[in-house]
Structures are given as structure tokens and as C-alpha cells.
Design a protein around this motif. Structure first.
Motif, short mmCIF file in Angstrom:
data_model
loop_
_atom_site.label_atom_id
_atom_site.label_comp_id
_atom_site.label_asym_id
_atom_site.label_seq_id
_atom_site.Cartn_x
_atom_site.Cartn_y
_atom_site.Cartn_z
N SER A 13 0.84 -1.18 0.00
CA SER A 13 0.00 0.00 0.00
C SER A 13 0.89 1.24 0.00
N VAL A 14 0.63 2.15 -0.94
CA VAL A 14 1.38 3.40 -0.98
C VAL A 14 0.41 4.57 -0.94
N ARG A 15 0.92 5.72 -0.53
CA ARG A 15 0.11 6.93 -0.39
C ARG A 15 0.29 7.82 -1.62
N CYS A 16 -0.82 8.12 -2.27
CA CYS A 16 -0.79 8.85 -3.53
C CYS A 16 -1.59 10.15 -3.44
N PHE A 17 -1.09 11.15 -4.12
CA PHE A 17 -1.80 12.42 -4.26
C PHE A 17 -2.19 12.57 -5.72
N ILE A 18 -3.44 12.96 -5.97
CA ILE A 18 -3.98 13.07 -7.33
C ILE A 18 -4.16 14.54 -7.68
N VAL A 19 -3.61 14.94 -8.82
CA VAL A 19 -3.75 16.30 -9.32
C VAL A 19 -4.49 16.26 -10.66
N THR A 20 -5.66 16.86 -10.70
CA THR A 20 -6.40 16.99 -11.95
C THR A 20 -6.06 18.35 -12.54
N VAL A 21 -5.57 18.34 -13.77
CA VAL A 21 -5.19 19.58 -14.45
C VAL A 21 -6.27 19.88 -15.48
N SER A 22 -7.02 20.96 -15.22
CA SER A 22 -8.13 21.30 -16.11
C SER A 22 -8.58 22.74 -15.88
N ASP A 23 -8.97 23.37 -16.96
CA ASP A 23 -9.54 24.71 -16.87
C ASP A 23 -11.05 24.66 -16.62
N VAL A 73 3.25 11.73 1.24
CA VAL A 73 2.97 11.42 -0.16
C VAL A 73 4.15 10.68 -0.78
N GLN A 74 3.88 9.49 -1.32
CA GLN A 74 4.93 8.70 -1.97
C GLN A 74 4.84 8.78 -3.49
N VAL A 75 3.64 9.01 -4.02
CA VAL A 75 3.41 9.03 -5.46
C VAL A 75 2.47 10.18 -5.78
N ILE A 76 2.75 10.86 -6.88
CA ILE A 76 1.86 11.91 -7.37
C ILE A 76 1.39 11.48 -8.75
N ILE A 77 0.08 11.48 -8.93
CA ILE A 77 -0.50 11.10 -10.22
C ILE A 77 -1.30 12.29 -10.72
#
Length: 167
Positions: A13-23, A73-77
Motif C-alpha cells: 500500500s502506498v500513499r498517492c496524491f492526485i492532481v487533476t489539471v483542467s480549466d 505522499v509517496q506518489v503523485i498522479i
């Protein structure tokens, strides 16, 4: 050490942060970010947080840098901004930060995507690599593309990627 031995030592199990890039996307319309979160959770991983940022390289870079400073945070998606329109800037923001590129990720994603959408797959600039010892993955904004990448590439190797990045 074999690949199987490496994977056996990888975190489950890893800790991920999600970034949605959108206008244009909002929390209610961010189906791609939600799909990433749902697939991570179903895969036994943790969502450390989510953000929606405008398609601006400085905003994208700043958001990623703040999460790199977060020890949880270990992973950024990221999702969105990987195409070739004049507003697509995620690739430039992310690739400018990368210290090690995982070129095979983009190559494999485009190969898999070609099977679904044909030659339009060449327009994707999906990429992955390491920034400050953390895994960063940039996916297209399409929910179908996100599901393809997460199910076929990211989820199966996520723990292994983190384990290798920490070595």
C-alpha cells in the motif's frame, strides 16, 4: 534478485496524491480524478489527497512541489494537460522536474492506447519518472485513458516502483 523477489519486498500500500489539471473540471465533474482514486483504493493503496488546478505550468509545478515536500505522499498522479493543444502544459511542468524518466511508461501507454483509439494515441504525452525520490505519473484527462493506464500499468507496478525509487 529476481523481479518476483523485488515485488515481494515492495510495499503493498502506498500513499498517492492526485492532481487533476483542467480549466473546466470541478469536484463534481472530475471523473478521471475520481476514477484514479477509486482504482487506487480498490488496489489497496491510499489517497493522501486530491487537487484540481488550472492548466498553467506554474500552478501545476507548484502543486507538485508542495506534495513533494509532504512526507505522507509517496506518489503523485496527474490527469489532464498531456495532449498537444495550446493549453496543454502538464508535460512541460512535469518533465522539467523529473530527475529520472521512465520512458517505457509512455511507450507502453501509447502502445496500449493504440489498441483502443488507433493512431491518435501518438498525441498523448503521458509520462512518468522520479522527482526527489518520488514517483510522478502524468496521465491524459480522458477517463478511458486513465482507466487503461491505471489498470494495465500503474496499479500492477505501484508498490514495486516506490520500492525501487527508495533504493
Amino acid at each position: 534478485m529476481s523481479q518476483a523477489e523485488h515485488k515481494a519486498r515492495a510495499p503493498v500500500s502506498v500513499r498517492c496524491f492526485i492532481v487533476t489539471v483542467s480549466d473546466t473540471r470541478t469536484e463534481q465533474t472530475d471523473t478521471s480524478g475520481r476514477a484514479i482514486a477509486d482504482l487506487l483504493t480498490a488496489g489497496g493503496h491510499q489517497v493522501a489527497g486530491r487537487a484540481i488546478v488550472k492548466d498553467d505550468p506554474d500552478l501545476v509545478r507548484g502543486t507538485i512541489e508542495r506534495q513533494l515536500a509532504n512526507p505522507d505522499v509517496q506518489v503523485i498522479i496527474t490527469t489532464g494537460g498531456t495532449g498537444i493543444t495550446s493549453r496543454d502544459s502538464t508535460y512541460e511542468a512535469v518533465s522539467g522536474l523529473m530527475q529520472k524518466r521512465l520512458d517505457g511508461f509512455g511507450e507502453l501507454f501509447r502502445m496500449l492506447s493504440y489498441g483502443q483509439i488507433g493512431p491518435a494515441a501518438m498525441m498523448s504525452r503521458a509520462c512518468a519518472g522520479l522527482v526527489a525520490g518520488r514517483v510522478v505519473v502524468s496521465l491524459p484527462g480522458s477517463e478511458a485513458a486513465v482507466r487503461l493506464a491505471m489498470e494495465k500499468l500503474v496499479i500492477p507496478e505501484l508498490g514495486h516502483l516506490v520500492q525501487q525509487a527508495l533504493r
